[in-house]
Design a protein around this motif. Structure first.
Motif, mmCIF file in Angstrom:
data_model
loop_
_atom_site.group_PDB
_atom_site.id
_atom_site.type_symbol
_atom_site.label_atom_id
_atom_site.label_comp_id
_atom_site.label_asym_id
_atom_site.label_seq_id
_atom_site.Cartn_x
_atom_site.Cartn_y
_atom_site.Cartn_z
ATOM 1 N N THR A 7 0.519 -4.821 8.867
ATOM 2 C CA THR A 7 -0.156 -5.201 8.084
ATOM 3 C C THR A 7 -0.642 -6.993 7.338
ATOM 4 O O THR A 7 0.175 -7.160 8.887
ATOM 5 C CB THR A 7 0.966 -5.621 6.739
ATOM 6 O OG1 THR A 7 1.567 -6.822 6.257
ATOM 7 C CG2 THR A 7 1.949 -3.715 6.711
ATOM 8 N N GLY A 8 -1.886 -7.229 7.407
ATOM 9 C CA GLY A 8 -2.691 -8.630 7.268
ATOM 10 C C GLY A 8 -1.139 -9.459 6.641
ATOM 11 O O GLY A 8 -1.321 -10.825 7.707
ATOM 12 N N ASP A 9 -0.748 -9.069 6.379
ATOM 13 C CA ASP A 9 0.377 -10.683 5.945
ATOM 14 C C ASP A 9 1.926 -10.412 6.685
ATOM 15 O O ASP A 9 2.220 -11.354 7.118
ATOM 16 C CB ASP A 9 0.992 -10.017 4.318
ATOM 17 C CG ASP A 9 0.139 -9.915 2.944
ATOM 18 O OD1 ASP A 9 -1.139 -10.425 3.624
ATOM 19 O OD2 ASP A 9 0.206 -9.130 1.569
ATOM 20 N N GLU A 10 1.338 -9.499 7.698
ATOM 21 C CA GLU A 10 2.602 -9.358 8.651
ATOM 22 C C GLU A 10 1.736 -10.230 9.419
ATOM 23 O O GLU A 10 2.505 -10.463 10.946
ATOM 24 C CB GLU A 10 3.104 -8.352 8.759
ATOM 25 C CG GLU A 10 3.945 -8.141 8.330
ATOM 26 C CD GLU A 10 3.934 -5.745 7.902
ATOM 27 O OE1 GLU A 10 5.291 -5.359 7.938
ATOM 28 O OE2 GLU A 10 4.205 -5.436 8.713
ATOM 29 N N LEU A 96 -7.961 -3.086 10.342
ATOM 30 C CA LEU A 96 -7.306 -3.107 8.861
ATOM 31 C C LEU A 96 -6.806 -4.174 8.517
ATOM 32 O O LEU A 96 -6.183 -3.978 7.179
ATOM 33 C CB LEU A 96 -6.221 -1.517 10.009
ATOM 34 C CG LEU A 96 -7.115 0.100 10.307
ATOM 35 C CD1 LEU A 96 -6.420 0.620 11.266
ATOM 36 C CD2 LEU A 96 -7.808 0.258 9.314
ATOM 37 N N ALA A 97 -5.815 -4.446 9.448
ATOM 38 C CA ALA A 97 -4.876 -6.115 9.001
ATOM 39 C C ALA A 97 -5.923 -6.436 7.941
ATOM 40 O O ALA A 97 -4.821 -7.471 6.732
ATOM 41 C CB ALA A 97 -4.710 -7.007 9.932
ATOM 42 N N GLN A 99 -7.518 -5.610 5.876
ATOM 43 C CA GLN A 99 -7.922 -4.573 4.508
ATOM 44 C C GLN A 99 -6.524 -4.960 3.911
ATOM 45 O O GLN A 99 -6.659 -4.394 2.241
ATOM 46 C CB GLN A 99 -8.531 -3.486 5.181
ATOM 47 C CG GLN A 99 -9.859 -2.751 5.517
ATOM 48 C CD GLN A 99 -9.923 -2.146 6.169
ATOM 49 O OE1 GLN A 99 -8.974 -1.037 6.069
ATOM 50 N NE2 GLN A 99 -11.272 -1.578 6.491
ATOM 51 N N SER A 100 -5.741 -4.856 4.370
ATOM 52 C CA SER A 100 -4.287 -5.184 3.603
ATOM 53 C C SER A 100 -3.849 -6.184 2.867
ATOM 54 O O SER A 100 -2.348 -6.480 2.398
ATOM 55 C CB SER A 100 -2.964 -4.206 4.634
ATOM 56 O OG SER A 100 -3.029 -5.150 5.557
ATOM 57 N N LEU A 101 -4.422 -7.175 3.523
ATOM 58 C CA LEU A 101 -4.148 -8.900 3.068
ATOM 59 C C LEU A 101 -4.472 -8.733 1.566
ATOM 60 O O LEU A 101 -4.727 -8.450 0.736
ATOM 61 C CB LEU A 101 -5.025 -10.561 3.465
ATOM 62 C CG LEU A 101 -4.992 -9.797 4.947
ATOM 63 C CD1 LEU A 101 -6.276 -11.282 5.910
ATOM 64 C CD2 LEU A 101 -3.900 -11.042 5.565
ATOM 65 N N THR A 102 -3.012 -9.816 0.693
ATOM 66 C CA THR A 102 -2.679 -9.983 -0.036
ATOM 67 C C THR A 102 -2.654 -11.421 -0.402
ATOM 68 O O THR A 102 -3.023 -12.056 0.634
ATOM 69 C CB THR A 102 -1.451 -9.515 -0.504
ATOM 70 O OG1 THR A 102 -0.449 -10.375 -0.433
ATOM 71 C CG2 THR A 102 -1.283 -8.357 -0.484
#
Length: 109
Positions: A7-10, A96-97, A99-102
């Protein structure tokens, strides 16, 4: 870390951990074998406080693990080893990453 897309956060802390020549050298040394911190410091010609700082960053990103082992004489030795991983990174994976950032976003003005 598996071959799945992070994920973006990872991805952010992973790339930050890999964005250092020192940390790349540490991972390369640990890819050969598990070792204790003092030996790794000697191999890399690095002082232990600096090595510990880099190991902490790598451990937080999930790229290395550490184990404190107590010898029969009561002394403690920290062993570290690399965690095998695969990272396939291309533009699609970044999209994709992202798009998933918080969290907060920086807005350019």
């Amino acid at each position: 870390m598996s071959g799945t897309l992070p994920t973006g956060d990872e991805l952010v802390p992973l790339l930050a951990a890999l964005a250092s020549p020192h940390r790349l050298r540490i991972l390369a040394a640990l890819a050969r074998q598990r070792t204790y911190v003092s030996d790794l410091a000697r191999q890399l010609h690095m002082n232990r406080p600096l090595l510990y700082m880099h190991l902490q960053k790598l451990e937080a990103a999930g790229l290395v693990t550490g184990e404190l082992v107590t010898a029969p004489d009561g002394s403690s030795v920290k062993y570290v080893q690399a965690v095998p991983f695969t990272l396939a990174l291309d533009l699609t994976a970044i999209v994709l990453a992202a798009q998933s950032l918080t969290g907060t976003t920086d807005k350019e003005t």
